[in-house]
Design a protein around this motif. Structure first.
Motif, PDB file in Angstrom:
ATOM      1  N   VAL A   1       9.531  -0.002   8.561  1.00 27.47           N
ATOM      2  CA  VAL A   1       9.749  -0.176   9.889  1.00 27.47           C
ATOM      3  C   VAL A   1       8.782  -1.035  10.474  1.00 27.47           C
ATOM      4  CG1 VAL A   1       9.451   1.160  12.305  1.00 27.47           C
ATOM      5  CG2 VAL A   1      10.672   2.242  10.607  1.00 27.47           C
ATOM      6  N   PHE A   2       7.554  -0.886   9.972  1.00 22.86           N
ATOM      7  CA  PHE A   2       6.406  -1.954  10.474  1.00 22.86           C
ATOM      8  C   PHE A   2       6.830  -3.314   9.986  1.00 22.86           C
ATOM      9  CE2 PHE A   2       3.064   1.534  10.454  1.00 22.86           C
ATOM     10  CZ  PHE A   2       3.468   1.953  11.807  1.00 22.86           C
ATOM     11  N   VAL A   3       7.370  -3.514   9.005  1.00 20.07           N
ATOM     12  CA  VAL A   3       7.658  -4.920   8.160  1.00 20.07           C
ATOM     13  C   VAL A   3       8.654  -5.431   8.787  1.00 20.07           C
ATOM     14  CG1 VAL A   3       8.401  -6.185   6.170  1.00 20.07           C
ATOM     15  CG2 VAL A   3       6.470  -4.487   5.969  1.00 20.07           C
ATOM     16  N   SER A   4       9.696  -4.623   9.125  1.00 23.87           N
ATOM     17  CA  SER A   4      10.769  -5.276   9.837  1.00 23.87           C
ATOM     18  C   SER A   4      10.579  -5.559  11.144  1.00 23.87           C
ATOM     19  CB  SER A   4      12.090  -4.213   9.866  1.00 23.87           C
ATOM     20  OG  SER A   4      12.625  -3.582   8.586  1.00 23.87           O
ATOM     21  N   LEU A   5       9.767  -4.937  12.176  1.00 23.14           N
ATOM     22  CA  LEU A   5       9.151  -5.175  13.239  1.00 23.14           C
ATOM     23  C   LEU A   5       8.664  -6.536  13.265  1.00 23.14           C
ATOM     24  CD1 LEU A   5       8.221  -1.860  14.880  1.00 23.14           C
ATOM     25  CD2 LEU A   5      10.357  -3.107  15.417  1.00 23.14           C
ATOM     26  N   ALA A   6       7.793  -6.568  12.242  1.00 26.41           N
ATOM     27  CA  ALA A   6       6.899  -7.848  11.966  1.00 26.41           C
ATOM     28  C   ALA A   6       7.824  -9.266  11.849  1.00 26.41           C
ATOM     29  CB  ALA A   6       5.904  -7.723  10.780  1.00 26.41           C
ATOM     30  N   VAL A   7       9.008  -8.701  10.932  1.00 27.66           N
ATOM     31  CA  VAL A   7       9.757 -10.089  10.933  1.00 27.66           C
ATOM     32  C   VAL A   7      10.312 -10.525  12.415  1.00 27.66           C
ATOM     33  CG1 VAL A   7      12.013 -10.652   9.929  1.00 27.66           C
ATOM     34  CG2 VAL A   7      10.374  -9.424   8.430  1.00 27.66           C
ATOM     35  N   ALA A   8      10.265  -9.668  12.949  1.00 26.63           N
ATOM     36  CA  ALA A   8      11.175 -10.100  14.371  1.00 26.63           C
ATOM     37  C   ALA A   8      10.339 -10.418  15.529  1.00 26.63           C
ATOM     38  CB  ALA A   8      12.039  -8.782  14.803  1.00 26.63           C
TER      39      ALA A   8
ATOM     40  N   GLY B   1       6.254 -11.970  16.280  1.00 28.71           N
ATOM     41  CA  GLY B   1       5.016 -12.721  15.882  1.00 28.71           C
ATOM     42  C   GLY B   1       3.839 -11.940  15.951  1.00 28.71           C
ATOM     43  N   PHE B   2       3.776 -11.441  17.133  1.00 31.34           N
ATOM     44  CA  PHE B   2       2.434 -10.542  17.525  1.00 31.34           C
ATOM     45  C   PHE B   2       2.473  -9.208  16.349  1.00 31.34           C
ATOM     46  CE2 PHE B   2       0.339  -6.981  19.584  1.00 31.34           C
ATOM     47  CZ  PHE B   2      -0.699  -7.356  19.801  1.00 31.34           C
ATOM     48  N   VAL B   3       3.651  -8.662  16.447  1.00 27.81           N
ATOM     49  CA  VAL B   3       3.516  -7.689  15.353  1.00 27.81           C
ATOM     50  C   VAL B   3       3.076  -7.980  13.974  1.00 27.81           C
ATOM     51  CG1 VAL B   3       5.031  -5.572  14.445  1.00 27.81           C
ATOM     52  CG2 VAL B   3       5.279  -6.176  16.718  1.00 27.81           C
TER      53      VAL B   3
ATOM     54  N   LYS C   1      -0.595  -7.867   9.444  1.00 29.55           N
ATOM     55  CA  LYS C   1      -1.256  -8.634   8.559  1.00 29.55           C
ATOM     56  C   LYS C   1      -2.783  -8.175   8.869  1.00 29.55           C
ATOM     57  CE  LYS C   1       1.177 -12.698   7.433  1.00 29.55           C
ATOM     58  NZ  LYS C   1       1.498 -14.038   7.622  1.00 29.55           N
ATOM     59  N   THR C   2      -3.313  -7.973   9.838  1.00 34.00           N
ATOM     60  CA  THR C   2      -4.781  -7.715  10.225  1.00 34.00           C
ATOM     61  C   THR C   2      -4.895  -6.348   9.831  1.00 34.00           C
ATOM     62  OG1 THR C   2      -4.589  -9.077  12.141  1.00 34.00           O
ATOM     63  CG2 THR C   2      -6.396  -7.598  11.927  1.00 34.00           C
ATOM     64  N   LEU C   3      -4.135  -5.388  10.029  1.00 32.54           N
ATOM     65  CA  LEU C   3      -4.295  -3.812   9.624  1.00 32.54           C
ATOM     66  C   LEU C   3      -4.365  -3.920   8.127  1.00 32.54           C
ATOM     67  CD1 LEU C   3      -1.848  -2.314  12.000  1.00 32.54           C
ATOM     68  CD2 LEU C   3      -4.589  -2.096  11.913  1.00 32.54           C
ATOM     69  N   ILE C   4      -3.424  -4.708   7.298  1.00 36.02           N
ATOM     70  CA  ILE C   4      -3.218  -4.632   5.930  1.00 36.02           C
ATOM     71  C   ILE C   4      -4.883  -5.135   5.229  1.00 36.02           C
ATOM     72  CG2 ILE C   4      -2.542  -5.807   3.912  1.00 36.02           C
ATOM     73  CD1 ILE C   4       0.389  -5.817   5.322  1.00 36.02           C
ATOM     74  N   SER C   5      -5.234  -6.301   6.192  1.00 33.44           N
ATOM     75  CA  SER C   5      -6.464  -6.790   5.479  1.00 33.44           C
ATOM     76  C   SER C   5      -7.569  -5.865   5.711  1.00 33.44           C
ATOM     77  CB  SER C   5      -6.746  -8.087   6.170  1.00 33.44           C
ATOM     78  OG  SER C   5      -5.878  -9.179   6.055  1.00 33.44           O
ATOM     79  N   MET C   6      -7.661  -4.754   6.798  1.00 28.68           N
ATOM     80  CA  MET C   6      -8.672  -4.160   6.962  1.00 28.68           C
ATOM     81  C   MET C   6      -8.394  -2.895   6.271  1.00 28.68           C
ATOM     82  SD  MET C   6      -8.386  -3.988  11.279  1.00 28.68           S
ATOM     83  CE  MET C   6      -9.180  -2.540  11.461  1.00 28.68           C
ATOM     84  N   PHE C   7      -7.225  -2.356   5.899  1.00 24.62           N
ATOM     85  CA  PHE C   7      -7.193  -1.033   5.304  1.00 24.62           C
ATOM     86  C   PHE C   7      -6.814  -0.846   3.929  1.00 24.62           C
ATOM     87  CE2 PHE C   7      -6.463  -0.003   9.888  1.00 24.62           C
ATOM     88  CZ  PHE C   7      -7.440   0.780  10.018  1.00 24.62           C
ATOM     89  N   ASN C   8      -6.252  -2.160   3.470  1.00 28.12           N
ATOM     90  CA  ASN C   8      -5.737  -2.371   2.129  1.00 28.12           C
ATOM     91  C   ASN C   8      -6.846  -2.326   1.051  1.00 28.12           C
ATOM     92  OD1 ASN C   8      -3.624  -2.257  -0.005  1.00 28.12           O
ATOM     93  ND2 ASN C   8      -3.995  -4.582  -0.190  1.00 28.12           N
TER      94      ASN C   8
END
Length: 277
Positions: A97-104, A106-108, A113-120
């Motif tokens: 769901v998150f990645v699909s929204l990110a494709v559509a 730019g803000f998402v 990407k920021t959340l992935i960099s923080m939490f991954n």
């Protein structure tokens, strides 16, 4: 009928035989590696002659059989796997769901990407104390850390796969009028399937090791002792052979998932379609 159409049925058994031979060869290679490891383990244990520290391979196998027959080891394993599957499914659904929204949007996309960099990079086991504080001692805490363990690496792999889809395929989807969920489902997901399966494999590995580590801390999955708890309990009682038996079962389950489930998924999709060797 064209020559290509006549040649296709004749070539199919040959291709199937080649794939079967490749699978058989890979199986025997893995079997040989496992036998060599077992022999080395047995030799090291005999040389050390300290079973309290390093039980032999035969002692460990005997403890494994005894645990399965008399101590409900398979039941403990299923208690762990059932919780893992719940957390894994929740995390995969959220990531898609998150990645699909990110494709559509730019803000998402930047937010994801920021959340992935923080939490991954944050180990899932590190947030276990918070999970226990928020959700108590039980399945909800395990699900929380499992979702964290799977969500970010799978989202990263899936987003990378979507970004690698050729522009030509994107244009084809837009020319057919595909938008939103249909565009993601019919264009992006099939084209990015190798990356998605890779993300599923990484997510599974992270979830499995996180679950075992979490159970080593408090061990209860749905009011049943999980596989990690079996290892922890026997370590406290100095039954080292049973500890090794539990670890061996963790490895066996991991090998089965990797060699059977994911290999079958790859064979039925990306390998069959020529997207991966």
């Amino acid at each position: 009928m064209s020559d290509a159409a006549r040649a296709r049925p004749a070539n199919f058994p040959r291709l199937a035989g080649f794939l079967a031979s490749e699978a058989a060869l890979a199986f025997w290679r893995k079997a040989a590696i496992l036998v060599l490891l077992a022999v080395a383990w047995q030799a090291a244990a005999v040389w050390a002659a300290r079973p309290i520290l390093l039980p032999s391979f035969t002692q460990t196998m005997a403890a494994l059989v005894d645990g399965i027959l008399n101590e409900g080891l398979l039941r403990s394993s299923w208690a762990s796997i059932s919780v893992l599957l719940k957390g894994y499914a929740i995390a995969v659904a959220m990531a898609l769901v998150f990645v699909s929204l990110a494709v559509a949007n730019g803000f998402v996309r930047e937010a994801l990407k920021t959340l992935i960099s923080m939490f991954n990079p944050l180990p899932a086991i590190a947030i276990l104390p918070l999970a226990m504080l928020w959700f108590g001692l039980g399945e909800a805490s395990l699900l929380f850390v499992l979702v964290h363990a799977v969500l970010w690496p799978f989202a990263l792999a899936t987003l990378g796969g979507f970004d690698s889809v050729p522009e030509t395929q994107r244009l084809v989807g837009r020319n057919y009028g595909l938008r939103g969920p249909s565009y993601v489902a019919l264009i992006l997901i099939p084209a990015a399937l190798p990356s998605i399966i890779y993300g599923l494999k990484i997510g599974w590995a992270f979830a499995w090791r996180t679950l075992i580590a979490a159970e080593l801390v408090f061990g209860v999955s749905s009011r049943q002792g999980g596989l990690g708890w079996f290892i922890f309990r026997n370590r406290n009682e100095l039954f080292t052979d049973k500890v090794f038996a539990g670890l061996v079962l963790v490895i066996i389950i991991g090998l089965l998932v990797e060699s059977v489930i994911f290999r079958a998924l790859e064979a039925a999709t990306v390998r069959r379609w020529g997207m991966q060797r």
